[in-house]
Design a protein around this motif. Structure first.
Motif, PDB file in Angstrom:
ATOM      1  N   GLN A 135     -18.725  43.758  77.308  1.00 38.73           N
ATOM      2  CA  GLN A 135     -18.991  45.170  77.050  1.00 38.73           C
ATOM      3  C   GLN A 135     -18.067  46.060  77.879  1.00 38.73           C
ATOM      4  OE1 GLN A 135     -22.900  46.430  78.218  1.00 38.73           O
ATOM      5  NE2 GLN A 135     -22.767  48.392  77.194  1.00 38.73           N
ATOM      6  N   GLN A 136     -17.878  45.712  79.145  1.00 34.88           N
ATOM      7  CA  GLN A 136     -17.017  46.516  80.018  1.00 34.88           C
ATOM      8  C   GLN A 136     -15.561  46.459  79.556  1.00 34.88           C
ATOM      9  OE1 GLN A 136     -17.748  44.992  83.946  1.00 34.88           O
ATOM     10  NE2 GLN A 136     -19.685  46.085  84.190  1.00 34.88           N
ATOM     11  N   ILE A 137     -15.116  45.261  79.153  1.00 34.85           N
ATOM     12  CA  ILE A 137     -13.740  45.122  78.668  1.00 34.85           C
ATOM     13  C   ILE A 137     -13.537  45.945  77.402  1.00 34.85           C
ATOM     14  CG2 ILE A 137     -12.063  43.511  77.679  1.00 34.85           C
ATOM     15  CD1 ILE A 137     -13.120  41.396  79.597  1.00 34.85           C
ATOM     16  N   ASP A 138     -14.498  45.853  76.475  1.00 22.69           N
ATOM     17  CA  ASP A 138     -14.402  46.638  75.238  1.00 22.69           C
ATOM     18  C   ASP A 138     -14.402  48.131  75.546  1.00 22.69           C
ATOM     19  OD1 ASP A 138     -14.350  44.351  73.736  1.00 22.69           O
ATOM     20  OD2 ASP A 138     -16.484  44.376  73.255  1.00 22.69           O
ATOM     21  N   GLN A 139     -15.229  48.533  76.511  1.00 21.25           N
ATOM     22  CA  GLN A 139     -15.294  49.955  76.886  1.00 21.25           C
ATOM     23  C   GLN A 139     -13.973  50.412  77.496  1.00 21.25           C
ATOM     24  OE1 GLN A 139     -18.531  50.896  79.498  1.00 21.25           O
ATOM     25  NE2 GLN A 139     -18.018  53.056  79.634  1.00 21.25           N
ATOM     26  N   THR A 143     -11.686  53.213  75.831  1.00 19.74           N
ATOM     27  CA  THR A 143     -11.345  54.408  76.605  1.00 19.74           C
ATOM     28  C   THR A 143      -9.829  54.565  76.716  1.00 19.74           C
ATOM     29  OG1 THR A 143     -13.378  54.182  77.908  1.00 19.74           O
ATOM     30  CG2 THR A 143     -11.637  55.582  78.816  1.00 19.74           C
ATOM     31  N   GLU A 144      -9.145  53.449  76.937  1.00 20.94           N
ATOM     32  CA  GLU A 144      -7.680  53.486  77.035  1.00 20.94           C
ATOM     33  C   GLU A 144      -7.067  53.979  75.732  1.00 20.94           C
ATOM     34  OE1 GLU A 144      -3.998  52.814  79.105  1.00 20.94           O
ATOM     35  OE2 GLU A 144      -6.090  52.972  79.738  1.00 20.94           O
ATOM     36  N   SER A 145      -7.571  53.474  74.596  1.00 17.98           N
ATOM     37  CA  SER A 145      -7.050  53.887  73.290  1.00 17.98           C
ATOM     38  C   SER A 145      -7.304  55.369  73.046  1.00 17.98           C
ATOM     39  CB  SER A 145      -7.694  53.048  72.184  1.00 17.98           C
ATOM     40  OG  SER A 145      -7.390  51.679  72.338  1.00 17.98           O
ATOM     41  N   VAL A 146      -8.524  55.827  73.367  1.00 20.85           N
ATOM     42  CA  VAL A 146      -8.875  57.238  73.160  1.00 20.85           C
ATOM     43  C   VAL A 146      -7.999  58.139  74.019  1.00 20.85           C
ATOM     44  CG1 VAL A 146     -10.671  58.964  73.521  1.00 20.85           C
ATOM     45  CG2 VAL A 146     -11.249  56.796  72.449  1.00 20.85           C
ATOM     46  N   GLN A 147      -7.810  57.754  75.286  1.00 19.79           N
ATOM     47  CA  GLN A 147      -7.004  58.577  76.178  1.00 19.79           C
ATOM     48  C   GLN A 147      -5.536  58.619  75.744  1.00 19.79           C
ATOM     49  OE1 GLN A 147      -7.749  57.135  80.150  1.00 19.79           O
ATOM     50  NE2 GLN A 147      -9.667  58.293  80.339  1.00 19.79           N
ATOM     51  N   LYS A 148      -5.022  57.491  75.252  1.00 24.11           N
ATOM     52  CA  LYS A 148      -3.653  57.484  74.736  1.00 24.11           C
ATOM     53  C   LYS A 148      -3.528  58.423  73.544  1.00 24.11           C
ATOM     54  CE  LYS A 148      -2.126  52.896  76.235  1.00 24.11           C
ATOM     55  NZ  LYS A 148      -1.718  51.530  75.801  1.00 24.11           N
ATOM     56  N   ALA A 149      -4.535  58.392  72.668  1.00 20.88           N
ATOM     57  CA  ALA A 149      -4.525  59.283  71.506  1.00 20.88           C
ATOM     58  C   ALA A 149      -4.594  60.747  71.953  1.00 20.88           C
ATOM     59  CB  ALA A 149      -5.701  58.958  70.588  1.00 20.88           C
ATOM     60  N   GLN A 150      -5.435  61.010  72.968  1.00 19.07           N
ATOM     61  CA  GLN A 150      -5.555  62.384  73.475  1.00 19.07           C
ATOM     62  C   GLN A 150      -4.238  62.863  74.082  1.00 19.07           C
ATOM     63  OE1 GLN A 150      -8.904  61.895  76.109  1.00 19.07           O
ATOM     64  NE2 GLN A 150     -10.341  62.765  74.636  1.00 19.07           N
ATOM     65  N   VAL A 151      -3.581  61.978  74.815  1.00 16.22           N
ATOM     66  CA  VAL A 151      -2.284  62.332  75.413  1.00 16.22           C
ATOM     67  C   VAL A 151      -1.266  62.634  74.320  1.00 16.22           C
ATOM     68  CG1 VAL A 151      -0.330  61.427  76.728  1.00 16.22           C
ATOM     69  CG2 VAL A 151      -2.661  61.084  77.564  1.00 16.22           C
TER      70      VAL A 151
END
Length: 232
Positions: A135-139, A143-151
């Motif tokens: 669960q932590q790895i998936d999170q 989160t990494e994917s979302v933040q990259k998209a936001q950037v």
């Protein structure tokens, strides 16, 4: 930019790149450890299944021995009551032999039960830890994917704003040039009128002196009355 600042910037970029590689490598390591843990849990489940099977066999063996003990105990009592002491003693000896066997089998059975209980508990805890890690790895990945998209979106937005500002500045410059050109054309027309004398003619007409100019109401009435007098 000074050489010192340039070197600091380069060092910062290298550190950021190194950290990015390390973070990416860490996620791969965690993924591999998660796969290894799942593989170990699968092996544990297989071992647990074997222990449970042996426990069931031991239980069946104990039940069968207990049934034999009960059976030969009944035979020993029956033979004794009939006065056949030799047969009663033989049955009693068989009971004693079976009780020795069942004691050993009960010890084995207890060992299988203890192992089964302990292994189930440990496997349950390990599975909970694996699920938590997964669960932590998936999170982290999400989160990494979302933040990259936001950037990416933020970068494009900043770029778009910059382009819009540039376009607006260009539009204002074009408007200013057009206004300047219109003023220059108007000034040129005025200059041409003055040079051709048309400006003076316009002034005379406006004053009612030159033909074609504007005539006041009283002047026009006087002209009409004078014309009528002449015709009479």
């Amino acid at each position: 930019m000074s050489l010192k600042k340039l070197w600091t910037a380069l060092r910062g970029a290298v550190n950021e790149g190194t950290e990015a590689v390390a973070d990416s490598q860490s996620l791969r390591i965690l993924d591999q450890e998660l796969r290894d843990a799942k593989s170990e849990l699968k092996a544990c489940d297989e071992n647990l299944t074997k222990i449970m099977a042996k426990r069931k066999l031991a239980e069946n063996k104990v039940k069968a021995l207990q049934a034999d003990i009960d059976n030969y105990t009944t035979h020993a009592i029956a033979a004794s009551e009939k006065g056949d002491e030799a047969l009663a003693i033989e049955c009693a000896e068989r009971v004693a032999e079976l009780e020795s066997q069942i004691e050993v089998e009960q010890g084995l059975l207890q060992g299988f039960k203890s192992s089964e209980t302990s292994l189930k508990s440990n496997i349950s805890k390990a599975k909970a830890n694996v699920r938590r890690m997964e669960q932590q790895i998936d999170q982290i990945k999400a989160t990494e994917s979302v933040q990259k998209a936001q950037v990416a979106v933020s970068t494009r937005h900043m770029g778009a704003n910059s382009k819009v500002k540039t376009a607006l500045d260009s539009m204002e410059r074009i408007k200013a040039k057009q206004q300047q050109r219109a003023a220059e054309l108007e000034a040129a027309d005025e200059l041409a009128s003055e040079e051709s004398g048309s400006s003076l003619d316009s002034k005379l007409k406006a004053a009612g002196i030159a033909p074609g100019g504007q005539v006041s109401g009283s002047d026009k009435l006087a002209q009409l009355l004078a014309k009528k007098s002449t015709q009479a």
